[in-house]
Design a protein around this motif. Structure first.
Motif, PDB file in Angstrom:
ATOM      1  N   VAL A 192       0.936  -1.207   0.049  1.00  0.00           N
ATOM      2  CA  VAL A 192       0.009   0.076   0.055  1.00  0.00           C
ATOM      3  C   VAL A 192       0.847   1.367   0.022  1.00  0.00           C
ATOM      4  CG1 VAL A 192      -1.792   1.158   1.068  1.00  0.00           C
ATOM      5  CG2 VAL A 192      -2.154  -1.306   1.161  1.00  0.00           C
ATOM      6  N   ALA A 193       1.951   1.329   0.831  1.00  0.00           N
ATOM      7  CA  ALA A 193       2.892   2.398   0.739  1.00  0.00           C
ATOM      8  C   ALA A 193       3.399   2.573  -0.496  1.00  0.00           C
ATOM      9  CB  ALA A 193       3.972   2.088   1.619  1.00  0.00           C
ATOM     10  N   GLN A 194       3.635   1.765  -1.439  1.00  0.00           N
ATOM     11  CA  GLN A 194       4.081   1.831  -2.771  1.00  0.00           C
ATOM     12  C   GLN A 194       3.081   2.366  -3.648  1.00  0.00           C
ATOM     13  OE1 GLN A 194       7.074   1.785  -3.611  1.00  0.00           O
ATOM     14  NE2 GLN A 194       8.226   0.604  -1.919  1.00  0.00           N
ATOM     15  N   ALA A 195       1.841   1.680  -3.481  1.00  0.00           N
ATOM     16  CA  ALA A 195       0.613   2.340  -4.141  1.00  0.00           C
ATOM     17  C   ALA A 195       0.411   3.675  -4.075  1.00  0.00           C
ATOM     18  CB  ALA A 195      -0.475   1.494  -3.881  1.00  0.00           C
ATOM     19  N   ALA A 196       0.517   4.195  -2.701  1.00  0.00           N
ATOM     20  CA  ALA A 196       0.377   5.563  -2.540  1.00  0.00           C
ATOM     21  C   ALA A 196       1.431   6.223  -3.168  1.00  0.00           C
ATOM     22  CB  ALA A 196       0.267   5.709  -0.912  1.00  0.00           C
ATOM     23  N   LYS A 197       2.639   5.961  -3.145  1.00  0.00           N
ATOM     24  CA  LYS A 197       3.791   6.765  -3.778  1.00  0.00           C
ATOM     25  C   LYS A 197       3.409   6.884  -5.175  1.00  0.00           C
ATOM     26  CE  LYS A 197       8.657   6.283  -3.672  1.00  0.00           C
ATOM     27  NZ  LYS A 197       9.679   5.138  -3.518  1.00  0.00           N
ATOM     28  N   ALA A 198       3.051   5.682  -5.567  1.00  0.00           N
ATOM     29  CA  ALA A 198       3.136   5.869  -7.112  1.00  0.00           C
ATOM     30  C   ALA A 198       1.760   6.543  -7.634  1.00  0.00           C
ATOM     31  CB  ALA A 198       2.566   4.420  -7.669  1.00  0.00           C
ATOM     32  N   PHE A 199       0.899   6.661  -6.799  1.00  0.00           N
ATOM     33  CA  PHE A 199      -0.351   7.596  -7.264  1.00  0.00           C
ATOM     34  C   PHE A 199       0.106   9.066  -7.207  1.00  0.00           C
ATOM     35  CE2 PHE A 199      -3.940  10.361  -5.344  1.00  0.00           C
ATOM     36  CZ  PHE A 199      -4.831  10.247  -6.418  1.00  0.00           C
ATOM     37  N   GLU A 200       1.098   9.516  -6.551  1.00  0.00           N
ATOM     38  CA  GLU A 200       1.430  10.743  -6.278  1.00  0.00           C
ATOM     39  C   GLU A 200       1.901  11.218  -7.809  1.00  0.00           C
ATOM     40  OE1 GLU A 200       1.220  13.040  -3.822  1.00  0.00           O
ATOM     41  OE2 GLU A 200       0.270  11.124  -2.810  1.00  0.00           O
ATOM     42  N   LYS A 201       2.490  10.412  -8.655  1.00  0.00           N
ATOM     43  CA  LYS A 201       2.952  10.722  -9.854  1.00  0.00           C
ATOM     44  C   LYS A 201       1.774  10.311 -11.080  1.00  0.00           C
ATOM     45  CE  LYS A 201       7.779  10.202  -9.268  1.00  0.00           C
ATOM     46  NZ  LYS A 201       9.146   9.279  -9.629  1.00  0.00           N
ATOM     47  N   TRP A 202       1.354   9.380 -10.794  1.00  0.00           N
ATOM     48  CA  TRP A 202       0.247   8.349 -11.701  1.00  0.00           C
ATOM     49  C   TRP A 202      -0.551   9.475 -12.052  1.00  0.00           C
ATOM     50  CZ3 TRP A 202       0.547   5.084 -15.560  1.00  0.00           C
ATOM     51  CH2 TRP A 202      -0.840   4.398 -16.107  1.00  0.00           C
ATOM     52  N   ARG A 203      -0.970  10.374 -10.893  1.00  0.00           N
ATOM     53  CA  ARG A 203      -2.528  11.014 -11.025  1.00  0.00           C
ATOM     54  C   ARG A 203      -2.200  12.266 -12.157  1.00  0.00           C
ATOM     55  NH1 ARG A 203      -2.668  14.148  -5.177  1.00  0.00           N
ATOM     56  NH2 ARG A 203      -0.393  14.686  -5.131  1.00  0.00           N
ATOM     57  N   LEU A 204      -0.931  12.540 -12.049  1.00  0.00           N
ATOM     58  CA  LEU A 204      -0.308  13.848 -12.612  1.00  0.00           C
ATOM     59  C   LEU A 204      -0.006  13.480 -14.209  1.00  0.00           C
ATOM     60  CD1 LEU A 204       1.991  15.487  -9.995  1.00  0.00           C
ATOM     61  CD2 LEU A 204      -0.545  15.893 -10.743  1.00  0.00           C
ATOM     62  N   PHE A 205       0.325  12.218 -14.597  1.00  0.00           N
ATOM     63  CA  PHE A 205       0.535  11.913 -15.857  1.00  0.00           C
ATOM     64  C   PHE A 205      -0.772  12.057 -16.684  1.00  0.00           C
ATOM     65  CE2 PHE A 205       1.747   7.797 -18.326  1.00  0.00           C
ATOM     66  CZ  PHE A 205       2.607   8.343 -18.932  1.00  0.00           C
ATOM     67  N   PRO A 206      -0.665  12.557 -17.950  1.00  0.00           N
ATOM     68  CA  PRO A 206      -1.929  12.742 -18.766  1.00  0.00           C
ATOM     69  C   PRO A 206      -2.659  11.620 -18.822  1.00  0.00           C
ATOM     70  CG  PRO A 206      -0.110  14.079 -19.623  1.00  0.00           C
ATOM     71  CD  PRO A 206       0.626  13.067 -18.359  1.00  0.00           C
ATOM     72  N   ALA A 207      -4.011  11.780 -18.856  1.00  0.00           N
ATOM     73  CA  ALA A 207      -4.947  10.656 -18.704  1.00  0.00           C
ATOM     74  C   ALA A 207      -4.674  10.160 -20.270  1.00  0.00           C
ATOM     75  CB  ALA A 207      -6.500  11.154 -18.634  1.00  0.00           C
ATOM     76  N   PRO A 208      -4.732  10.719 -21.287  1.00  0.00           N
ATOM     77  CA  PRO A 208      -4.535  10.015 -22.593  1.00  0.00           C
ATOM     78  C   PRO A 208      -3.288   9.101 -22.730  1.00  0.00           C
ATOM     79  CG  PRO A 208      -5.167  12.165 -23.015  1.00  0.00           C
ATOM     80  CD  PRO A 208      -4.824  12.228 -21.662  1.00  0.00           C
ATOM     81  N   ARG A 209      -2.234   9.559 -21.926  1.00  0.00           N
ATOM     82  CA  ARG A 209      -0.952   8.803 -21.907  1.00  0.00           C
ATOM     83  C   ARG A 209      -1.277   7.605 -20.911  1.00  0.00           C
ATOM     84  NH1 ARG A 209       4.098  12.824 -21.491  1.00  0.00           N
ATOM     85  NH2 ARG A 209       5.167  10.657 -21.741  1.00  0.00           N
ATOM     86  N   ARG A 210      -1.996   7.747 -19.970  1.00  0.00           N
ATOM     87  CA  ARG A 210      -2.399   6.536 -19.230  1.00  0.00           C
ATOM     88  C   ARG A 210      -3.270   5.704 -19.786  1.00  0.00           C
ATOM     89  NH1 ARG A 210      -4.066  10.795 -14.782  1.00  0.00           N
ATOM     90  NH2 ARG A 210      -6.194  10.307 -15.435  1.00  0.00           N
ATOM     91  N   GLY A 211      -3.866   5.928 -20.647  1.00  0.00           N
ATOM     92  CA  GLY A 211      -4.810   5.095 -21.705  1.00  0.00           C
ATOM     93  C   GLY A 211      -3.897   4.376 -22.669  1.00  0.00           C
ATOM     94  N   GLN A 212      -2.800   5.165 -23.223  1.00  0.00           N
ATOM     95  CA  GLN A 212      -1.963   4.199 -24.036  1.00  0.00           C
ATOM     96  C   GLN A 212      -1.183   3.156 -23.322  1.00  0.00           C
ATOM     97  OE1 GLN A 212      -1.873   4.471 -27.296  1.00  0.00           O
ATOM     98  NE2 GLN A 212      -3.330   6.000 -26.619  1.00  0.00           N
ATOM     99  N   ILE A 213      -0.917   3.194 -21.913  1.00  0.00           N
ATOM    100  CA  ILE A 213      -0.463   2.208 -21.317  1.00  0.00           C
ATOM    101  C   ILE A 213      -1.511   1.155 -20.957  1.00  0.00           C
ATOM    102  CG2 ILE A 213       0.321   1.432 -18.915  1.00  0.00           C
ATOM    103  CD1 ILE A 213       2.133   3.773 -18.939  1.00  0.00           C
TER     104      ILE A 213
END
Ligand code: NAD
Length: 516
Positions: free
Chosen positions: A68-89
């Motif tokens: 959970v600590a790792q998931a929370a850390k990743a969220f800090e960056k993932w939420r700022l990664f543009p949504a269409p680029r998240r979609g490409q992943i």
């Protein structure tokens, strides 16, 4: 009934190897697998023949916390990664799923016992959700609304929510994860998955697939896996304030507990719980369609779909004919190895599921139900095979209101549509429903506000086999959740209502005057 015992055409060990499953696996991953986790060992057996497939080391509470600590850390960056680029992943995850559809579908069959066509169908559903989610990543629309104040603008923004906890049931071991996870990822959430202990290997295989894609892009902590018992790891997730949303698919009893615990901390839940789905068949129904639809919906997945047809309400004029035809086709259902292409009905998930079915049948007999066909175990390797069963029942038998997770179909006879609607809606669950009729008035009445009270209502289609484009879920004791298509995505995000003042004045809403 006919039973098939043939050598599987699929080499189980080769499937496991290609999907990265070892004889002993870690069941805990945040992009990196935690070596030798300390929450005990789980053995995955194939219900098809009882053989051991592999072992899994489960998460302890400490390892859960690490993930959970790792998931929370990743969220800090993932939420700022543009949504269409998240979609490409997510698109690349869909591509990987396409590439290993045959193997993953076979693993679903090996570990859960649904027939291969359905195992493959389940992976196709994941691919479909991935496609949907890629499009969605460019369509996370908010509304704009006219402000009552001069020089002001109002609109809404949708922001990522945080860690989406996903608890899944054994019967759709991978598709239900994708309904939640692939949408949540496009929405900017990181995902924490606790799969059913009956199906840990399919979850590990999916985690390997996600890791491959996310590694290529330098991401860790976006897709996370914690295999562990419901009472330890699951419970920890329910109480965990770092997990703002818990989506739980499972029985109503577990769902009520999830709602209470997560609700107490004012967390969000999406609940996809038990179903007790009915088909209403009118005298004017197309009987060919009806019999085929009932067969698929009641016997498919050995009656272990949340949307399986459990109650068939037949109008008097067709009741005897349809019952006879169903008995005729039930006798021909090939039961056996789910990997065999000729099989239509594989095993139940476990021997204890067989016992539950047999106990249910005893209660049915005690309450006056008449077994018209089936009701017996089928002696095949592994001990998990049963006959699909047809029971003549009364709508007011208490057991008809319960979900027995097995291929038991209650047949009941009614006089008119009003009576059928009353009986249809009197069960506590409200997932899927259908009417078979060629009369538009009957069909529209079934769909009207006094018609079916379920989340899903079909006309001339059985209760199971929903497409991913619609919102999936049900009412009453089914929990009220909606997943996958339509605007289900909104549950994985937080809505922000924004008002901007572009004037040099400060007018208050509702015309309030407040100045000195
Ligand atoms: P289950 O309720 O036994 O388990 C579901 C999940 O909840 C599992 O992962 C389990 O480990 C977990 N769990 C159990 N106790 C927990 C706790 N205290 N805290 C957190 N998690 C806990 O269900 P099952 O036997 O795996 O699946 C069959 C049930 O699921 C049926 O009732 C079926 O109708 C339902 N289902 C519903 C839908 C739907 O969309 N409505 C879809 C599939 C299955």
């Amino acid at each position: 009934m006919s039973s098939t015992v043939q050598q599987p055409a699929i080499d189980a060990q080769a499937v496991l190897r290609r999907l990265g499953i070892e004889p002993v696996n870690s069941g805990v991953c945040w992009g990196e697998w935690i070596a030798n986790p300390s929450g005990g060992e789980l053995v995955s057996h194939s219900p098809g023949d009882g053989s051991e497939l592999a072992r899994v080391r489960m998460a302890s509470e400490a390892e859960y916390d690490e993930v959970v600590a790792q998931a929370a850390k990743a969220f800090e960056k993932w939420r700022l990664f543009p949504a269409p680029r998240r979609g490409q992943i997510v698109r690349e995850i869909g591509d990987e799923l396409r590439a290993c559809k045959d193997d993953l579908g076979a693993l679903v069959t090996l570990e859960m016992g649904k027939i291969l066509a359905e195992g493959l169908g389940e992976v196709q559903e994941m691919i479909d959700v991935a496609d949907f989610s890629v499009g969605l990543s460019r369509q996370l629309y908010g509304l704009t609304m006219p402000s009552e104040r001069p020089g002001h603008r109002m609109y809404e923004l949708w922001h990522p929510l945080g860690i989406a906890g996903v608890i899944t049931a054994f019967n759709f071991p991978v598709a239900v994860w994708s309904w939640n996870a692939l949408i949540a990822m496009a929405c900017g959430d990181t995902v924490l998955w606790k799969p059913s202990s009956m199906t840990p290997l399919t979850a590990i295989a999916v985690q390997h697939i996600c890791n491959r894609v996310l590694d290529r892009h330098g991401w860790k902590g976006v897709c996370n896996l914690v295999i562990g018992s419901g009472s330890k790891v699951g419970e920890r997730m329910l109480h965990d304030k770092r997990v703002p949303l818990v989506s739980c698919t499972g029985s109503t009893a577990v769902g009520i507990h999830v709602a209470e615990v997560v609700g107490e901390r004012l967390g969000r839940t999406i609940l996809e719980l038990g179903g007790n789905n009915g088909i209403v068949a009118m005298d004017d129904a197309n009987l060919e369609l009806l019999v085929r639809a009932v067969l698929f919906a009641a016997v498919g997945t050995a009656g272990q779909r949340c949307t399986s047809t459990r109650r068939l309400l037949l109008q008097k004029g067709i009741a005897a004919t349809v019952t006879d035809r169903l008995i005729h086709v039930y006798k021909q259902v090939p039961i056996g190895d789910p990997l065999d292409a000729g099989t239509l009905m594989g095993p139940l998930v476990s021997r204890s599921a067989v016992q539950d079915m047999m106990r249910g049948l005893e209660r049915i007999r005690e309450q006056g139900g008449e077994i018209l066909y089936g009701g017996e175990r089928v002696d095949l390797p592994g001990g998990c095979y049963v006959q699909p069963t047809i029971v003549r029942a009364r709508h007011d038998m208490p057991i008809v209101r319960e979900e027995i997770f097995a291929p038991i179909l209650y047949v009941m006879e009614f006089d008119n549509l009003d009576q059928a609607l009353e009986w249809h809606n009197e069960v506590p669950q409200g997932l899927s429903s259908a009417i078979f009729t060629t009369n538009v008035i009957s069909a529209e009445t079934f769909l009207s506000a006094r018609g079916s009270d379920c989340g899903i209502a079909n006309v001339n289609i059985g209760t199971s086999g929903a497409e991913i484009g619609g919102a999936f879920g049900g009412e009453k004791e089914t929990g009220g959740g909606r997943e996958s298509g339509s605007d289900s995505w909104k549950q994985y995000m937080r809505r922000q209502t924004v008002t901007v003042n572009m004037s040099n004045d400060l007018p208050l809403s509702q015309g309030i005057q407040f100045h000195i």
